[in-house]
Design a protein around this motif. Structure first.
Motif, PDB file in Angstrom:
ATOM      1  N   TRP A  33       0.802  -1.227   0.000  1.00 52.97           N
ATOM      2  CA  TRP A  33       0.000   0.000   0.000  1.00 52.97           C
ATOM      3  C   TRP A  33       0.837   1.280   0.000  1.00 52.97           C
TER       4      TRP A  33
ATOM      5  N   ASN B  10       6.639   6.570  10.296  1.00 52.29           N
ATOM      6  CA  ASN B  10       5.750   5.579   9.673  1.00 52.29           C
ATOM      7  C   ASN B  10       4.319   5.829  10.138  1.00 52.29           C
ATOM      8  N   GLY B  11       3.402   5.038   9.623  1.00 52.59           N
ATOM      9  CA  GLY B  11       1.994   5.275   9.936  1.00 52.59           C
ATOM     10  C   GLY B  11       1.697   5.176  11.423  1.00 52.59           C
ATOM     11  N   SER B  12       2.311   4.210  12.073  1.00 49.55           N
ATOM     12  CA  SER B  12       2.065   4.024  13.507  1.00 49.55           C
ATOM     13  C   SER B  12       2.525   5.244  14.294  1.00 49.55           C
TER      14      SER B  12
ATOM     15  N   GLU C 199     -10.496   5.750  10.066  1.00 47.75           N
ATOM     16  CA  GLU C 199      -9.970   5.671   8.702  1.00 47.75           C
ATOM     17  C   GLU C 199     -11.067   6.231   7.788  1.00 47.75           C
TER      18      GLU C 199
ATOM     19  N   LYS D 291       2.397   5.977   4.488  1.00 49.46           N
ATOM     20  CA  LYS D 291       2.662   5.072   3.357  1.00 49.46           C
ATOM     21  C   LYS D 291       3.038   5.733   2.019  1.00 49.46           C
TER      22      LYS D 291
ATOM     23  N   TYR E 177      -7.966  -0.206  11.911  1.00 49.66           N
ATOM     24  CA  TYR E 177      -6.529  -0.514  12.040  1.00 49.66           C
ATOM     25  C   TYR E 177      -5.744   0.784  11.988  1.00 49.66           C
ATOM     26  N   HIS E 178      -4.847   0.968  12.962  1.00 44.24           N
ATOM     27  CA  HIS E 178      -4.098   2.220  13.020  1.00 44.24           C
ATOM     28  C   HIS E 178      -2.608   2.027  13.245  1.00 44.24           C
ATOM     29  N   GLY E 179      -2.115   0.801  13.130  1.00 43.17           N
ATOM     30  CA  GLY E 179      -0.685   0.570  13.270  1.00 43.17           C
ATOM     31  C   GLY E 179      -0.394  -0.391  14.420  1.00 43.17           C
TER      32      GLY E 179
ATOM     33  N   ASP F 207      -6.982   8.981  10.123  1.00 39.40           N
ATOM     34  CA  ASP F 207      -5.863   8.126   9.750  1.00 39.40           C
ATOM     35  C   ASP F 207      -5.918   7.924   8.237  1.00 39.40           C
TER      36      ASP F 207
ATOM     37  N   VAL G 119      -3.318   7.106   6.484  1.00 39.28           N
ATOM     38  CA  VAL G 119      -2.070   6.419   6.170  1.00 39.28           C
ATOM     39  C   VAL G 119      -2.235   5.583   4.893  1.00 39.28           C
ATOM     40  N   MET G 120      -3.394   4.925   4.759  1.00 39.88           N
ATOM     41  CA  MET G 120      -3.640   4.180   3.530  1.00 39.88           C
ATOM     42  C   MET G 120      -4.278   5.058   2.453  1.00 39.88           C
TER      43      MET G 120
HETATM   44  C1  PLP Z   1      -0.531   0.724   7.347  1.00 42.00           C
HETATM   45  C2  PLP Z   1      -1.440   1.533   8.191  1.00 42.00           C
HETATM   46  C3  PLP Z   1      -1.008   2.066   9.412  1.00 42.00           C
HETATM   47  C4  PLP Z   1       0.362   1.772   9.972  1.00 42.00           C
HETATM   48  O1  PLP Z   1       1.366   2.280   9.180  1.00 42.00           O
HETATM   49  P1  PLP Z   1       2.864   1.665   9.337  1.00 42.00           P
HETATM   50  O2  PLP Z   1       3.685   2.513   8.445  1.00 42.00           O
HETATM   51  O3  PLP Z   1       2.765   0.250   8.895  1.00 42.00           O
HETATM   52  O4  PLP Z   1       3.235   1.798  10.772  1.00 42.00           O
HETATM   53  C5  PLP Z   1      -1.874   2.849  10.127  1.00 42.00           C
HETATM   54  N1  PLP Z   1      -3.119   3.096   9.669  1.00 42.00           N
HETATM   55  C6  PLP Z   1      -3.569   2.612   8.497  1.00 42.00           C
HETATM   56  C7  PLP Z   1      -4.941   2.960   8.036  1.00 42.00           C
HETATM   57  C8  PLP Z   1      -2.757   1.800   7.724  1.00 42.00           C
HETATM   58  O5  PLP Z   1      -3.211   1.286   6.583  1.00 42.00           O
END
Ligand code: PLP
Length: 461
Positions: free
Chosen positions: A89, A148-150, A232, A295, A182-184, A266, A268-269
Motif C-alpha cells: 500500500w 511511519n503510519g504508527s 480511517e 505510506k 486498524y491504526h498501526g 488516519d 495512512v492508507m
Molecule cells: C498501514 C497503516 C497504518 C500503519 O502504518 P505503518 O507505516 O505500517 O506503521 C496505520 N493506519 C492505516 C490505516 C494503515 O493502513
C-alpha cells in the motif's frame, strides 16, 4: 506474463540480468544467489505478521524481489509480476521512477541525514509548506514529521491528550475508535486497533479506548471524557476493504464538533490519491483536527510520516517550556525522505496523476463487476477509488473455513500468472500503484481470473 523484463527495465535497470548475460553466466549462478538469500532469511530473518514455522519450512520458497519498473516487480529468477498491492500500500508513481531516483540521488549528494532536533533543513521546510498547501487554507497549518503510519498516529494521540491537559480539560483522556479499524502496531496505535485477532492479547497494556460500531453508539458515550475520535476515512483497509456509507465522515465531523472532541483522520492508507482525491477527507469536505499521513508520502520509496494539525492545537503547546511537545525520533524529517516526498508531490502535478486516475478507477470498477459476474467464488467486490477488495466465499455463499486459507491459496496461484498481492483473510486486495495503466489492470485481473479458476478446481478436491 512471466519472463524477463523488457523495454526500459532490461536496458536500464536490469543490471543483474544484463550482467549475467554479458558475462555469459548461466542462470544457475543467480539460482545460487537466490538459494543463499533464502537460506540466510530462513536462518536469521523474522517477517512481520508471519507464522515463522510455515515460512521457514523447506517446502516454502519465498520470492526474492530484486527489481522494479513502474507497476511491475521482478524476482531473482527473472520473473515479472504486477505489483497488485503497491508493495503493501505504499507505491504511488511506480518503482524505479527516474524523477524519484534523481531526487534521492541529488539529496544523497548534498546530505542524507541531519538532525531536526535543534536544526532546520531545506527539504523539511519545503515539504511542510507544500503539505499545508494541499489542504484548505488556514486549516491544518502545522506539520510534525515522524517515521511511519504508527508513529503518525502516536503523535496525534499524544498531541490530543496533551492539548486537553493544557487547555483546562484534563479529564478528556480517553479515545474512541471504530470496531475493526486498524491504526498501526506500536503500543498506542495498536490500542486503537479494533481487529481483535491482532490486538486482543495486548489490550490491557494499552490506552483507554471505547470501541463503537456507529455514530449512534458514539452519541451514547460521555463526551466530556473523550479526547479524540480516530477513524480511517471513507474505507477501512485492514477490515477487508470496507467502505463507509456516504456521509458518515461528514456526520462524524459534526458529532465531534458538537461534543468538543478532536477528530483524528488516519489517512495512512487513503492519502496521496488512493481514493481518487489527494486526501479521502476532501470527498466529504471534512477537515480533521489531526491528519495522519505515511505510506504514500514518499511515493513508496522511504519510510516517512507526517501528522498535520491546526494552529489552535499548536498554540496550546506555546508558553512555558514544559508545554512543549516532548516527542521525536532520530530520523525525524529525514532529508532523503523529505526530498522524495517533494518529488512525489511534484509528479502529481507534472504527470497529472489524479486526472489520469479517473478513467482507470472506472476501468477497475468494470473489471471488478466482470470478475464477480463470471467467477462463482467471488461473493462481493468492494471499491473505493483505486482500492478494491474481492471477497471470496464458497459456492453456496457461506464463508470458507479459515483453515482452508482460500485467499492465500488464490494469491499464491495468481503469482504463477504474474500477479503479486495479498489477501486479508479471504478478501483479495487489488490496490495498484496509481501509475498502473488500464492494460496493466486487465493483465492483473486476467491473472486473478485464472487463479480463481484454479481455486475452483481446488474446491473439487
Ligand atoms: C498501514 C497503516 C497504518 C500503519 O502504518 P505503518 O507505516 O505500517 O506503521 C496505520 N493506519 C492505516 C490505516 C494503515 O493502513
Amino acid at each position: 506474463m512471466s519472463g524477463e523484463f523488457r523495454g526500459r527495465m532490461t536496458e536500464g535497470g536490469g543490471r543483474i540480468i544484463l550482467a549475467n548475460r554479458a558475462r555469459g553466466f548461466s542462470v544457475a549462478s543467480m539460482r545460487e544467489d537466490t538459494r543463499r538469500w533464502i537460506e540466510a532469511d530462513k536462518r536469521h530473518g523474522w517477517h512481520p505478521f508471519t507464522p515463522q514455522e510455515a515460512w521457514t519450512d523447506d517446502g516454502h520458497e519465498p520470492l526474492v524481489l530484486v527489481r522494479g519498473e513502474g507497476a511491475w516487480l521482478g524476482d531473482s529468477e527473472g520473473r515479472k509480476y504486477f505489483d497488485g498491492n503497491s508493495s503493501i500500500w505504499t507505491n504511488i508513481h511506480g518503482h524505479n521512477h527516474p524523477a524519484l531516483n534523481a531526487a534521492l540521488r541529488k539529496q544523497a549528494e548534498e546530505v542524507a541525514h541531519t538532525s531536526y532536533l535543534g536544526f532546520a533543513n531545506p527539504r523539511a521546510s519545503e515539504l511542510a509548506e507544500k503539505l499545508v498547501s494541499l489542504v484548505p487554507s488556514r486549516t491544518l497549518e502545522r506539520v510534525f514529521f515522524s517515521d511511519n503510519g504508527s508513529t503518525a498516529v502516536e503523535v496525534a494521540m499524544k498531541m490530543s491528550l496533551q492539548y486537553w491537559m493544557q487547555s483546562g480539560e484534563p479529564t478528556r483522556d480517553r479515545f474512541v475508535a471504530f470496531a475493526n479499524g486498524y491504526h498501526g502496531d506500536t503500543m498506542g496505535a495498536a490500542s486503537l486497533g479494533g481487529v481483535s485477532r491482532f490486538f486482543e492479547r495486548f489490550r490491557k497494556f494499552g490506552v483507554e479506548v471505547d470501541f463503537v460500531e456507529s455514530l449512534d453508539e458514539l452519541a451514547k458515550l460521555d463526551a466530556g471524557k473523550i479526547a479524540a475520535v480516530m477513524v480511517e476515512p471513507l474505507i477501512q483497509g485492514v477490515n477487508e476493504m470496507r467502505p463507509w456509507p456516504e456521509g458518515m465522515l461528514r456526520n462524524l465531523r459534526t458529532a465531534c464538533d458538537d461534543a468538543g472532541m478532536h477528530l483524528i483522520l488516519d489517512e495512512v492508507m487513503t492519502g496521496f490519491g488512493r481514493t481518487g482525491t489527494m486526501f479521502a477527507c476532501e470527498q466529504e469536505s471534512v477537515v480533521p483536527d489531526f491528519l495522519c499521513l505515511a505510506k504514500g508520502l514518499t511515493g513508496g520509496y522511504m519510510p516517512m510520516a507526517a501528522t498535520m494539525t491546526t494552529a489552535k492545537v499548536y498554540e496550546a503547546f506555546l508558553g512555558a517550556a514544559e508545554n512543549a511537545f516532548y516527542y521525536g525520533h532520530s530520523y525525524t524529517a529525514n532529508p532523503l525522505g523529505c526530498a522524495l516526498a517533494l518529488a512525489s508531490l511534484e509528479l502529481f502535478e507534472s504527470e497529472r496523476t489524479l486526472e489520469r486516475l479517473k478513467p482507470k478507477i472506472a476501468a477497475m470498477g468494470e473489471l471488478l463487476v466482470a470478475l464477480k459476474e463470471k467467477q462463482p467464488m467471488v461473493h462481493e467486490v468492494r471499491q473505493c477509488g483505486f482500492v478494491a477488495g474481492i471477497e471470496l466465499r464458497q459456492l453456496d455463499g457461506s464463508p470458507f473455513s479459515p483453515s482452508e486459507k482460500m485467499g492465500e491459496k488464490v494469491c499464491v496461484a495468481a503469482r504463477e500468472h504474474g500477479l503479486l498481492t495479498r489477501p486479508i483473510r479471504d478478501t483479495i486486495v487489488m490496490m495498484p500503484p496509481l501509475c498502473a495503466e488500464v492494460g496493466d489492470l486487465e493483465k492483473a485481473f486476467e491473472a486473478l481470473r485464472r487463479a480463481l479458476a484454479s481455486g475452483v478446481s481446488l474446491l473439487g478436491k
